[in-house]
Scaffold this motif. Structure first.
Motif, PDB file in Angstrom:
ATOM      1  N   UNK A 128       0.388 -10.677  -3.524  1.00 29.46           N
ATOM      2  CA  UNK A 128       1.672 -10.937  -2.806  1.00 29.46           C
ATOM      3  C   UNK A 128       1.522 -11.722  -1.608  1.00 29.46           C
ATOM      4  N   UNK A 129       0.364 -11.971  -1.047  1.00 30.61           N
ATOM      5  CA  UNK A 129       0.462 -12.782   0.192  1.00 30.61           C
ATOM      6  C   UNK A 129       0.271 -14.182   0.102  1.00 30.61           C
ATOM      7  N   UNK A 184      -1.772  -1.562  -3.326  1.00 29.66           N
ATOM      8  CA  UNK A 184      -0.543  -2.266  -3.286  1.00 29.66           C
ATOM      9  C   UNK A 184      -0.908  -3.891  -2.777  1.00 29.66           C
ATOM     10  N   UNK A 185      -2.211  -4.003  -2.240  1.00 29.72           N
ATOM     11  CA  UNK A 185      -2.172  -5.572  -1.997  1.00 29.72           C
ATOM     12  C   UNK A 185      -2.426  -6.381  -3.215  1.00 29.72           C
ATOM     13  N   UNK A 186      -2.714  -5.722  -4.287  1.00 20.22           N
ATOM     14  CA  UNK A 186      -2.996  -6.111  -5.673  1.00 20.22           C
ATOM     15  C   UNK A 186      -1.784  -6.400  -6.356  1.00 20.22           C
ATOM     16  N   UNK A 187      -0.698  -5.087  -6.246  1.00 17.43           N
ATOM     17  CA  UNK A 187       0.359  -5.257  -7.039  1.00 17.43           C
ATOM     18  C   UNK A 187       1.338  -4.101  -5.990  1.00 17.43           C
ATOM     19  N   UNK A 188       1.874  -5.040  -5.403  1.00 19.69           N
ATOM     20  CA  UNK A 188       2.927  -4.321  -4.387  1.00 19.69           C
ATOM     21  C   UNK A 188       4.105  -3.477  -4.800  1.00 19.69           C
ATOM     22  N   UNK A 189       4.228  -3.587  -6.293  1.00 19.42           N
ATOM     23  CA  UNK A 189       5.454  -2.673  -6.698  1.00 19.42           C
ATOM     24  C   UNK A 189       4.717  -1.637  -7.918  1.00 19.42           C
ATOM     25  N   UNK A 190       3.571  -1.359  -7.836  1.00 20.04           N
ATOM     26  CA  UNK A 190       3.099  -0.459  -8.958  1.00 20.04           C
ATOM     27  C   UNK A 190       3.668   0.915  -8.821  1.00 20.04           C
TER      28      UNK A 190
END
Lengths: 341, 484
Positions: free
Chosen positions: B4-5, A142-148
């Motif tokens: 996203x950060x 999720x740090x890469x794609x928080x809406x996957x």
């Protein structure tokens, strides 16, 4: 998905040129000479698939099948037949599932948009039954794609399936962090609903009245920061619908969001009303979502004239893209809508 | 992808910048630049799309399409149905090639696989059978009568779960795409039975989220190994346009099997509200997004547009309007005459599709920064069709179909013998329910010129209405005797 980095090793020797595969009869996919929509397979892919079909025809389940299927999956992670056969082979060989899971860690990060990568992981977890480490892995993705989508659905499956209090306990803080970073992350809002309302009652959440107050206050604060945020309003409506509390209980909160800023003299006591936070100073007002909410309050209160007026203001001025829908709501208020089934 | 950060500097809506508003604003800029540079009036680049699709169909797909190797019936479905929408007729020889290519994918275990010698899956089965509805015919070599329904039915049942859902294939995931694929196939081929769909309506209802849209799936909770609890059954994943389209179409197909109690489990008003909020703002040029606070994407022109057409029909807003055709020659708002039918801005949607969704090199796309592909080409055109034509379930047509129905021999699964009477009654209702969708010929709405017209599409089956009718009439034994 992505370009091959220059540092990749050269492609392995074709199976057709490898001594140890001599015993397998490669199979073409089709004997049609003239199929429609043929795909121009790269030679490496076609060769591997021909040998895969040969293996399936033989019914062989062996270590080299794991190598072959991994090779194909890396070229085409959407090949569900190959995944299926790989899973059968893993079970047949009683292969170490922690090793397989480590491979999935790598593949999930590079192919996170493929159903099969997540589903295979789920199959492993069903056999392996060690969910504790999963949540930290999920956070990494999720740090890469928080809406996957797949990642969130997998996370929720994991929680529901294993239903362990130590897994559940970290979920709410995690959601709060995500919403602090991006108050418009709808996946995080949905997860909040999943945790608080949709999956039974968490430890510490037994007092439902208190939970409702907490959730309403939380959402109000988030709306105050950024009022034109569909996710937050949907959450607010969602919880009120779920616990069957009237929208009208939030009238005092909503009204300041429904008028343009200049019409609203700032009174000091109001600013300090912690139950009803006012829109932030940089908010764009009036907020269409708030007007819609107020109109629904008016309908609850039986004031159809006022509701129709508000819907009309949306149709004509504040949300003209949805004019057709607001007109429909106006007709509904005035009782001129055709009968519903 | 933007981690996203790290949020680059921007003001953000409500003076509150976040990762979501950053990519949203970036996209708005992209859309504006692209829209401003498109010549007006807007034109459907029919010839370019046709040429582009023709090369893919006959000559084949470049190597990067190897990721679609397990979706071969889908490639045919998307391309051939795009032709159908644009009014391109296939010659007999091409149709035969299509039938032969598809029939190679039929699995000896029942159902169709994603390619020859692949395991059967519900998704490719749907794509294959739907494409056969377009290109196939009864008799030897026509595809229709070579579908092995007994094996297919047994395989369907092997995928069925205790909560009414289905696996997309053996040992694979469960979601509402699987249900939609199965229900369309079983309805077209006269294979629907009470045992097949027991619990399925309740499962679909369980995927409706608090937002009103539908999620991919839900999680069952068990009291014991084999006893399912009614509650909780949480939706997994947030409300999503693609799953919503599958869920609502499935819901309509299940109608003849639903109990009174089941039919109340779905909140249509809430779904409608969610759907209209999926339409983007003016800065999005009225395209549809698939989830709250996500970017617009042309494929949701179909998934949301189709859902809206179905909801409009469920809400029973549709009587024949009797309006004259409306051709909107220019972009001027004054010439656009609204009707009571569309509950969303179908004019803006057509503008998004024509102005932003077309690739100059042929094919349609998600948005200007994306390249065209066959998936987006078909679903954009299909969405375009729902924004042009009003297709609804007609009560008067239901009446005449009821009178026309003649008893015929039913397919009976070898596992469900002895249920013939019940089968007869429900299959008549199924046939009427599915066949009674029609186009309101008097309420087209075209942005640009009348030359932008595409054919009307069935919002439930994703086929031309006549194609769904023809294959159903064959399998339900309702064809008229051949004319001599």
């Amino acid at each position: 998905m992505s370009e091959q980095p220059a540092s990749d090793p050269p492609p392995p020797l074709l199976y057709s040129m490898r001594e140890e595969w001599k015993d397998v009869q490669p199979l073409d996919q089709s004997d049609l000479t003239n199929p429609l929509v043929p795909i121009f397979y790269p030679p490496e892919y076609k060769d591997a698939m021909d040998y895969f079909r040969g293996i399936v025809a033989k019914g062989e389940k062996s270590q080299r099948v794991l190598e072959l299927t991994e090779h194909i999956i890396r070229m085409n992670p959407a090949h569900y037949t190959v995944w299926q056969y790989r899973y059968d082979t893993l079970l047949e060989l009683e292969a170490p599932l922690d090793k397989e899971l480590a491979l999935m860690d790598e593949l999930a990060l590079t192919n996170m948009k493929f159903y099969q990568v997540w589903h295979h992981r789920k199959l492993l977890l069903l056999k392996y039954a060690q969910p504790a480490a999963e949540l930290s892995f999920i956070s990494k993705v999720l740090a890469v794609d928080s809406k996957n989508y797949h990642t969130w659905a997998y996370r929720q499956w994991l929680l529901a399936h294993f239903d362990q209090e130590d897994l559940w306990s970290l979920e709410l803080p995690s959601v709060e962090l995500l919403l602090q970073e991006d108050v418009r992350n709808n996946s995080a809002w949905h997860h909040r609903f999943f945790v608080v309302f949709d999956s039974g009652v968490r430890e510490g959440d037994e007092d439902r009245e208190q939970v409702l107050r907490r959730e309403i206050n939380f959402t109000k604060q988030k709306i105050a920061i950024a009022p034109n945020n569909l996710s937050a309003w949907n959450y607010l409506r969602g919880i009120l619908d779920r616990v069957e509390v009237k929208y009208a209980t939030l009238k005092d909160f909503v009204v300041p969001y429904t008028t343009p800023r200049e019409e609203r003299p700032v009174v000091e006591e109001e600013v300090l009303d912690l139950d009803n936070p006012r829109p932030s100073s940089s908010a764009s007002l009036p907020c269409a979502l708030a007007i819609e909410f107020l109109a629904d309050i008016c309908l609850e209160e039986g004031d159809t004239t006022k509701a129709a007026e508000l819907f009309t203001s949306l149709a004509e001025e504040h949300d003209t893209m949805r004019k057709r829908y607001w007109d429909y709501r106006v007709k509904e208020c005035l009782g001129t809508q055709s009968t519903r089934t | 992808m933007i981690p996203f950060r790290v949020i680059p500097q921007h003001d953000g809506p409500d003076g509150c910048p976040t990762a979501t508003s950053f990519i949203q604003e970036k996209t708005e800029k992209e859309l504006k630049e692209a829209y401003d540079s498109v010549p007006k009036p807007l034109i459907l680049q029919r010839m370019r799309h046709f040429q582009w699709l023709k090369v893919l169909l006959f000559q084949g797909l470049p190597a990067r399409y190897k990721s679609q190797d397990a979706s071969q019936p889908w490639l045919m479905f998307w391309i051939i149905n795009s032709f159908q929408l644009m009014g391109v007729q296939l010659d007999v020889a091409t149709k035969q090639r299509a039938i032969d290519t598809l029939m190679q994918c039929q699995s000896p275990d029942g159902g169709f696989g994603g390619g020859p010698k692949q395991a059967p899956g519900l998704l490719p089965t749907y794509a294959a059978v739907s494409t056969l509805a377009c290109v196939g015919h009864p008799g030897p070599g026509g595809g229709w009568d070579q579908i092995d329904r007994q094996k297919m039915y047994a395989w369907f049942m092997s995928l069925k779960q205790p909560d009414g859902s289905f696996l997309v294939s053996r040992n694979a995931e469960i979601d509402v795409r699987a249900i939609y694929s199965l229900l369309v196939t079983a309805t077209l081929l006269d294979m629907m039975t009470p045992e097949l769909v027991a619990g399925t309506a309740s499962f679909i209802a369980s995927t409706q989220t608090y937002e009103g849209g539908f999620a991919s799936t839900s999680a069952p909770y068990y009291i014991s190994v084999d006893t399912l609890m009614d509650e909780p059954r949480p939706a997994l994943g947030e409300a999503h346009g693609g799953y919503a389209g599958c869920a609502i179409a499935s819901w309509v197909l299940l109608k003849p099997f639903m109990t009174e109690e089941e039919s109340k489990k779905l909140n249509v008003d809430k779904f409608l509200r969610w759907l209209v909020w999926m339409q983007g703002e003016q800065a999005d040029y009225g395209g549809f997004r698939g989830r709250s606070n996500k970017l617009v994407d042309n494929c949701y022109s179909w998934w949301c547009g189709e859902s809206l057409a179905i909801v409009e029909s469920i809400l029973d807003l549709q009587e024949e309007t009797g309006h004259e055709d409306e051709f909107i020659e220019d972009e001027g708002d004054d010439e656009w005459v609204d009707t009571d039918w569309w509950l969303y801005n179908n004019k803006a949607l057509q503008e998004y599709i024509l102005g932003l969704g077309q690739d100059n090199a042929g094919g349609l796309r998600d948005k200007p920064s994306k390249r065209a592909d066959v998936y987006h080409t078909f679903y954009s055109l299909a969405g375009f069709s729902t924004a042009q034509h009003r297709v609804y379930q007609s009560k008067s047509l239901q009446g005449s179909l009821r009178n026309k129905w003649k008893p015929s021999e039913a397919f009976t699964p070898s596992t469900a013998k002895g249920e013939d009477d019940r089968r007869q009654a429900t299959r008549k209702e199924l046939w009427i329910n599915a066949r009674s969708w029609k186009e309101d010929e008097s309420s087209h709405r075209y942005v640009g010129s009348p030359n932008n017209r595409v054919n009307a599409i069935h919002p439930v089956f994703t086929l031309l209405i006549s194609q769904a009718s023809n294959i159903m009439d064959h399998f339900y034994g309702q064809t008229s005797p051949p004319k001599s």
